[in-house]
Write a protein that holds these residues in place. Structure first.
Motif, PDB file in Angstrom:
ATOM      1  N   LEU A 255      44.877  34.795  34.451  1.00 35.30           N
ATOM      2  CA  LEU A 255      43.440  35.034  34.425  1.00 35.30           C
ATOM      3  C   LEU A 255      43.213  36.482  34.856  1.00 35.30           C
ATOM      4  CD1 LEU A 255      42.216  31.762  36.204  1.00 35.30           C
ATOM      5  CD2 LEU A 255      42.601  32.151  33.765  1.00 35.30           C
ATOM      6  N   GLN A 257      40.652  39.944  34.523  1.00 39.41           N
ATOM      7  CA  GLN A 257      39.434  40.622  34.087  1.00 39.41           C
ATOM      8  C   GLN A 257      39.745  41.941  33.393  1.00 39.41           C
ATOM      9  OE1 GLN A 257      37.402  40.825  37.897  1.00 39.41           O
ATOM     10  NE2 GLN A 257      36.155  39.030  37.426  1.00 39.41           N
ATOM     11  N   ARG A 264      40.133  37.232  26.722  1.00 40.02           N
ATOM     12  CA  ARG A 264      40.097  36.625  28.047  1.00 40.02           C
ATOM     13  C   ARG A 264      39.063  35.509  28.134  1.00 40.02           C
ATOM     14  NH1 ARG A 264      37.445  41.803  29.968  1.00 40.02           N
ATOM     15  NH2 ARG A 264      35.282  41.277  30.471  1.00 40.02           N
ATOM     16  N   MET A 265      39.323  34.614  29.085  1.00 35.51           N
ATOM     17  CA  MET A 265      38.447  33.472  29.292  1.00 35.51           C
ATOM     18  C   MET A 265      37.645  33.591  30.581  1.00 35.51           C
ATOM     19  SD  MET A 265      41.053  30.426  28.087  1.00 35.51           S
ATOM     20  CE  MET A 265      39.780  29.165  28.123  1.00 35.51           C
ATOM     21  N   VAL A 266      37.873  34.661  31.333  1.00 38.09           N
ATOM     22  CA  VAL A 266      37.160  34.833  32.597  1.00 38.09           C
ATOM     23  C   VAL A 266      36.148  35.959  32.460  1.00 38.09           C
ATOM     24  CG1 VAL A 266      39.036  33.931  33.998  1.00 38.09           C
ATOM     25  CG2 VAL A 266      38.954  36.374  33.503  1.00 38.09           C
ATOM     26  N   ARG A 267      35.083  35.850  33.251  1.00 41.23           N
ATOM     27  CA  ARG A 267      34.014  36.845  33.195  1.00 41.23           C
ATOM     28  C   ARG A 267      34.242  37.930  34.250  1.00 41.23           C
ATOM     29  NH1 ARG A 267      30.789  32.058  33.189  1.00 41.23           N
ATOM     30  NH2 ARG A 267      29.939  32.612  35.229  1.00 41.23           N
ATOM     31  N   GLU A 344      44.593  25.945  30.960  1.00 42.46           N
ATOM     32  CA  GLU A 344      44.027  27.284  31.036  1.00 42.46           C
ATOM     33  C   GLU A 344      42.501  27.260  31.062  1.00 42.46           C
ATOM     34  OE1 GLU A 344      44.434  31.643  28.821  1.00 42.46           O
ATOM     35  OE2 GLU A 344      45.035  29.823  27.773  1.00 42.46           O
ATOM     36  N   ALA A 348      40.258  28.690  34.107  1.00 44.95           N
ATOM     37  CA  ALA A 348      39.319  29.783  33.847  1.00 44.95           C
ATOM     38  C   ALA A 348      37.897  29.399  34.256  1.00 44.95           C
ATOM     39  CB  ALA A 348      39.365  30.173  32.376  1.00 44.95           C
ATOM     40  N   PHE A 351      37.653  29.573  37.984  1.00 43.66           N
ATOM     41  CA  PHE A 351      37.585  30.980  38.392  1.00 43.66           C
ATOM     42  C   PHE A 351      36.165  31.503  38.210  1.00 43.66           C
ATOM     43  CE2 PHE A 351      37.646  35.476  37.440  1.00 43.66           C
ATOM     44  CZ  PHE A 351      38.579  36.022  38.296  1.00 43.66           C
ATOM     45  N   ASN A 352      35.584  31.251  37.053  1.00 45.66           N
ATOM     46  CA  ASN A 352      34.222  31.726  36.788  1.00 45.66           C
ATOM     47  C   ASN A 352      33.220  31.115  37.759  1.00 45.66           C
ATOM     48  OD1 ASN A 352      35.001  33.374  34.647  1.00 45.66           O
ATOM     49  ND2 ASN A 352      34.764  31.741  33.132  1.00 45.66           N
TER      50      ASN A 352
END
Length: 464
Positions: A255, A257, A264-267, A344, A348, A351-352
């Protein structure tokens, strides 16, 4: 292919393969080597299992990244089966630079991923003529996590796949039995040593804590014995032998940024410290046996320091690093998971959910026990409880509060002026409780393990 030639040449650069299962302490040892006063010029080749590098950032503060001091190369992927050609290319490049007089190296250190079989990596130094004339394989040093090694040695692997932990122990020229300070009983260490000697009776075993050993214990040890290796592995120098096969259920999720937006899957954004602790603590409580390794360098809201976290199964350590974000440097978080059955999309999304955004704070406020305006009891320390009222949720005062802390409650104490408020570090009965709660407490929520050690309630004067 028969091996011939250069093993007696002492002017070649000694190369150390640093191996050990995930979380055994390899990067910590490498940091010790880089920060020690030894005057050696070292080329570091760093290998990571995932597609996002973490350890290079952890090494950066101890390396000048200069050809006159240390050279750092990073390979992403499995060094023993998928990126060996990249390793060969790097070593050949170092050989060319040395022959042209551009660099003069005292040592090469290759830190393999925790999922690597060291035998194919060692083979690289013996089957390529240019590399063989440039460098000699000095030794394979294996870090062993004394707490978790038996679990990994006993792991049931699919037929035809390698038990990486056993291969790393069996192929070692020196075994460093690490994390001795975490043992409950000295007999546990003796039992682990007996198991290691049953697998590898030749390698000296050195006990250590936090990977602290002398550089002489690792570099230029003249530990590799080709004849002994060929006796144990007759096919060792056969370059056409099948590549190592790993358990496909063990995967990596990265993960980052820093990844391209479409990949990517995270902001973007800083993370909230308490939300991060709650997420990872819950994850390890539920799935610790499957979490071989978690490591990350993270950007935490309301802190200028980088936040470094590590986990090996259920053992979790995290703290603000002494390295700060440089002005103008993008504050980007990277977090890597290695384990079984990783999802995943789920990781993600979690995490967000830890990002320090208004939406996330509002969502989390809905789960707090006390509403704004509610009458409570507040602990001022030493089990002294006073009547108070909740003033707001998710309070932060940059001038007085510890780095990264956003308190779930701001409270006003009834016996203080209206403008005098304080905060509760966490939503549990250690800090704030329902009015009339018995002296022995009642139900207590698990306290988030804030790594900065700030657990005592603080009283500060703020403008209401």
């Amino acid at each position: 292919m028969a091996y011939s030639g250069c093993e007696t040449q002492l002017d070649r650069v000694p190369a150390t393969i640093l191996t050990g299962f995930l979380g055994s302490g390899k990067t910590t040892l490498l940091n010790h080597i880089l920060s020690a006063t030894h005057g050696k010029k070292i080329a570091i080749i760093e290998n990571e299992f995932g597609d996002v590098s973490i350890d290079d950032a952890l090494l950066a503060k101890n390396s000048k990244y200069s050809s006159d001091e240390e050279i750092v190369e990073v390979l992403n992927g499995c060094l023993c089966c998928t990126v060996r050609s990249d390793l060969i290319a790097i070593l050949q490049k170092l050989a060319d630079r040395t022959s042209r007089g551009e660099i003069a190296l005292d040592a090469i250190v290759i830190e393999t991923t925790g999922m690597a079989d060291p035998a194919p990596v060692a083979q690289t130094f013996l089957i390529d003529e240019k590399i063989r004339d440039f460098a000699r394989l000095d030794g394979i040093v294996t870090l062993v996590d004394v707490i978790h090694i038996e679990q990994h040695l006993d792991a049931v692997k699919p037929q035809g796949t390698v038990n990486e932990a056993a291969a790393q122990v069996g192929f070692a020229d020196r075994l460093l039995l690490n994390k001795m300070d975490l043992l409950v009983s000295p007999t546990d260490g003796e039992r682990v040593e007996a198991r290691l000697r049953a697998i590898n009776p030749y390698a000296p075993i050195q006990r250590c804590t936090r990977s602290e050993v002398s550089v002489d214990s690792v570099l230029n040890i003249h530990g590799f014995d080709l004849e002994r290796t060929l006796t144990a592995l007759p096919d060792f120098l056969n370059s056409s032998a099948p590549t190592t096969k790993h358990d496909s259920s063990v995967t990596s999720v990265s993960l980052s940024q820093t990844a391209a937006r479409h990949m990517r899957m995270v902001r973007d954004g800083d993370l909230d410290l308490s939300a991060l602790h709650e997420w990872l603590g819950d994850l390890l409580a539920r799935r610790g046996a499957d979490m071989f390794r978690i490591k990350g360098v993270l950007s935490i809201a309301h802190s200028n320091s980088k936040f470094v976290c590590h986990a090996v199964h259920t053992i979790f350590t995290a703290d603000f690093d002494d390295e700060e974000w440089v002005p103008g440097e993008p504050r980007k978080s990277k977090l890597v998971f290695i384990g079984k059955g990783l999802d995943e999309a789920e990781l993600a999304a979690s995490f967000n959910g830890c990002l320090a955004t208004r939406e996330n704070y509002a969502r989390r406020a809905a789960g707090l026990r006390f509403a704004v305006g509610e009458q409570v009891e507040f602990c001022c320390g030493d089990d002294e409880w006073v009547d108070a009222k909740v003033v707001s949720h998710w309070f932060r005062d940059d001038s007085d509060m510890p780095a990264g802390l956003v308190a779930p409650y701001e409270v006003h104490l009834h016996d203080e002026p209206a403008e005098f408020t304080t905060w509760a570090d966490a939503d549990n009965d250690h800090f704030i409780r329902h009015k009339g709660t018995p002296a022995d407490g009642g139900s207590v929520r698990a306290q988030p393990p804030h790594s900065h050690g700030h657990h005592a309630a603080k009283m500060q004067k703020t403008s209401s």
